[in-house]
Design a protein around this motif. Structure first.
Motif, PDB file in Angstrom:
ATOM      1  N   ASP A  48       0.812  -1.221   0.000  1.00  0.00           N
ATOM      2  CA  ASP A  48       0.000   0.000   0.000  1.00  0.00           C
ATOM      3  C   ASP A  48       0.847   1.273   0.000  1.00  0.00           C
ATOM      4  O   ASP A  48       0.335   2.368   0.205  1.00  0.00           O
ATOM      5  CB  ASP A  48      -0.979   0.000   1.169  1.00  0.00           C
ATOM      6  CG  ASP A  48      -0.320   0.173   2.526  1.00  0.00           C
ATOM      7  OD1 ASP A  48       0.917   0.370   2.613  1.00  0.00           O
ATOM      8  OD2 ASP A  48      -1.044   0.102   3.544  1.00  0.00           O
ATOM      9  N   GLY A  49       2.136   1.126  -0.234  1.00  0.00           N
ATOM     10  CA  GLY A  49       3.038   2.275  -0.224  1.00  0.00           C
ATOM     11  C   GLY A  49       3.733   2.462   1.109  1.00  0.00           C
ATOM     12  O   GLY A  49       4.710   3.200   1.208  1.00  0.00           O
ATOM     13  N   GLU A  50       3.233   1.770   2.118  1.00  0.00           N
ATOM     14  CA  GLU A  50       3.812   1.856   3.458  1.00  0.00           C
ATOM     15  C   GLU A  50       4.015   0.479   4.076  1.00  0.00           C
ATOM     16  O   GLU A  50       4.978   0.267   4.813  1.00  0.00           O
ATOM     17  CB  GLU A  50       2.886   2.680   4.355  1.00  0.00           C
ATOM     18  CG  GLU A  50       3.413   2.890   5.754  1.00  0.00           C
ATOM     19  CD  GLU A  50       2.480   3.768   6.577  1.00  0.00           C
ATOM     20  OE1 GLU A  50       1.849   3.240   7.514  1.00  0.00           O
ATOM     21  OE2 GLU A  50       2.384   4.965   6.274  1.00  0.00           O
ATOM     22  N   ALA A  51       3.105  -0.444   3.789  1.00  0.00           N
ATOM     23  CA  ALA A  51       3.140  -1.769   4.413  1.00  0.00           C
ATOM     24  C   ALA A  51       2.687  -2.832   3.414  1.00  0.00           C
ATOM     25  O   ALA A  51       2.032  -2.529   2.412  1.00  0.00           O
ATOM     26  CB  ALA A  51       2.230  -1.801   5.647  1.00  0.00           C
ATOM     27  N   VAL A  52       3.036  -4.061   3.727  1.00  0.00           N
ATOM     28  CA  VAL A  52       2.603  -5.221   2.957  1.00  0.00           C
ATOM     29  C   VAL A  52       1.394  -5.824   3.662  1.00  0.00           C
ATOM     30  O   VAL A  52       1.382  -5.968   4.884  1.00  0.00           O
ATOM     31  CB  VAL A  52       3.734  -6.276   2.881  1.00  0.00           C
ATOM     32  CG1 VAL A  52       3.245  -7.575   2.279  1.00  0.00           C
ATOM     33  CG2 VAL A  52       4.929  -5.724   2.114  1.00  0.00           C
ATOM     34  N   ASP A  86      12.047  -7.417   6.902  1.00  0.00           N
ATOM     35  CA  ASP A  86      11.652  -7.794   8.261  1.00  0.00           C
ATOM     36  C   ASP A  86      10.641  -6.776   8.751  1.00  0.00           C
ATOM     37  O   ASP A  86      10.869  -5.563   8.614  1.00  0.00           O
ATOM     38  CB  ASP A  86      12.860  -7.813   9.199  1.00  0.00           C
ATOM     39  CG  ASP A  86      13.867  -8.881   8.821  1.00  0.00           C
ATOM     40  OD1 ASP A  86      13.434 -10.004   8.507  1.00  0.00           O
ATOM     41  OD2 ASP A  86      15.077  -8.590   8.825  1.00  0.00           O
ATOM     42  N   GLY A  87       9.527  -7.270   9.297  1.00  0.00           N
ATOM     43  CA  GLY A  87       8.497  -6.326   9.684  1.00  0.00           C
ATOM     44  C   GLY A  87       7.733  -6.697  10.927  1.00  0.00           C
ATOM     45  O   GLY A  87       7.776  -7.832  11.400  1.00  0.00           O
ATOM     46  N   ILE A 125       2.034  -5.910   7.482  1.00  0.00           N
ATOM     47  CA  ILE A 125       3.443  -6.067   7.855  1.00  0.00           C
ATOM     48  C   ILE A 125       4.162  -4.767   7.518  1.00  0.00           C
ATOM     49  O   ILE A 125       4.365  -4.427   6.351  1.00  0.00           O
ATOM     50  CB  ILE A 125       4.069  -7.270   7.120  1.00  0.00           C
ATOM     51  CG1 ILE A 125       3.249  -8.532   7.435  1.00  0.00           C
ATOM     52  CG2 ILE A 125       5.531  -7.437   7.523  1.00  0.00           C
ATOM     53  CD1 ILE A 125       3.528  -9.705   6.523  1.00  0.00           C
ATOM     54  N   LEU A 126       4.498  -4.041   8.554  1.00  0.00           N
ATOM     55  CA  LEU A 126       5.175  -2.752   8.418  1.00  0.00           C
ATOM     56  C   LEU A 126       6.682  -2.988   8.424  1.00  0.00           C
ATOM     57  O   LEU A 126       7.219  -3.521   9.408  1.00  0.00           O
ATOM     58  CB  LEU A 126       4.779  -1.814   9.563  1.00  0.00           C
ATOM     59  CG  LEU A 126       5.366  -0.412   9.522  1.00  0.00           C
ATOM     60  CD1 LEU A 126       4.846   0.361   8.310  1.00  0.00           C
ATOM     61  CD2 LEU A 126       5.034   0.330  10.811  1.00  0.00           C
TER      62      LEU A 126
END
Length: 152
Positions: A48-52, A86-87, A125-126
């Motif tokens: 989303d441009g920030e997170a999976v 890694d998130g 997942i950030l």
């Protein structure tokens, strides 16, 4: 395989990582249970441009590990174009998932877990760390993000 190209710059690696997050359909998701037993599965995802965002059943090992352990490592399948992410994980069950994330997931994959007869959860997942390299000659400088901050 002998590499003849010079190493990519950090800026180019970041661009390549972001393009891959947009373009790829599946990602390997590694998680572990409280005893440290690892689990590795390939899942569809959306960036989303920030997170999976991934979706899986909250009752299977991956769903439990992501929910309870709240950490994951993501990797793409090509060993000559490595991306490791890694998130930190946040889980969403039922209708708690933001519509924007679930709609984007359905648009990309053609499957809407919210409409499936089985119960599926969504997991955000950030990224906290990102590494990328093509072969041994790019190992130096492979850390593109640390502690959630892009190095480039």
């Amino acid at each position: 395989m002998k590499i003849t190209e010079p190493p990519r710059t950090a800026e180019q690696r970041k661009r390549d990582v972001l393009a891959r997050l947009e373009r790829e359909l599946d990602v390997w998701v590694a998680s572990a249970d409280s005893a440290g037993l690892p689990c590795l599965v390939a899942l569809w995802f959306v960036w989303d441009g920030e997170a999976v965002w991934v979706s899986t059943r909250p009752t299977n090992p991956t769903g439990r590990n992501l929910r309870d352990g709240r950490r994951a490592r993501l990797a793409f399948g090509d060993t000559q174009d490595v991306v490791l992410l890694d998130g930190e994980v946040r889980s969403f069950e039922g209708q708690d998932v933001p519509d924007s994330a679930a709609d984007a997931f359905a648009a990309k994959t053609g499957w809407d877990p919210r409409r499936d007869s089985a119960s599926y959860g969504f997991f955000r997942i950030l990224p906290r760390a990102v590494q990328a390299w093509h072969g041994e000659h790019e190992l130096r400088g492979r850390h593109l993000m640390r502690d959630g901050v892009w190095a480039v």
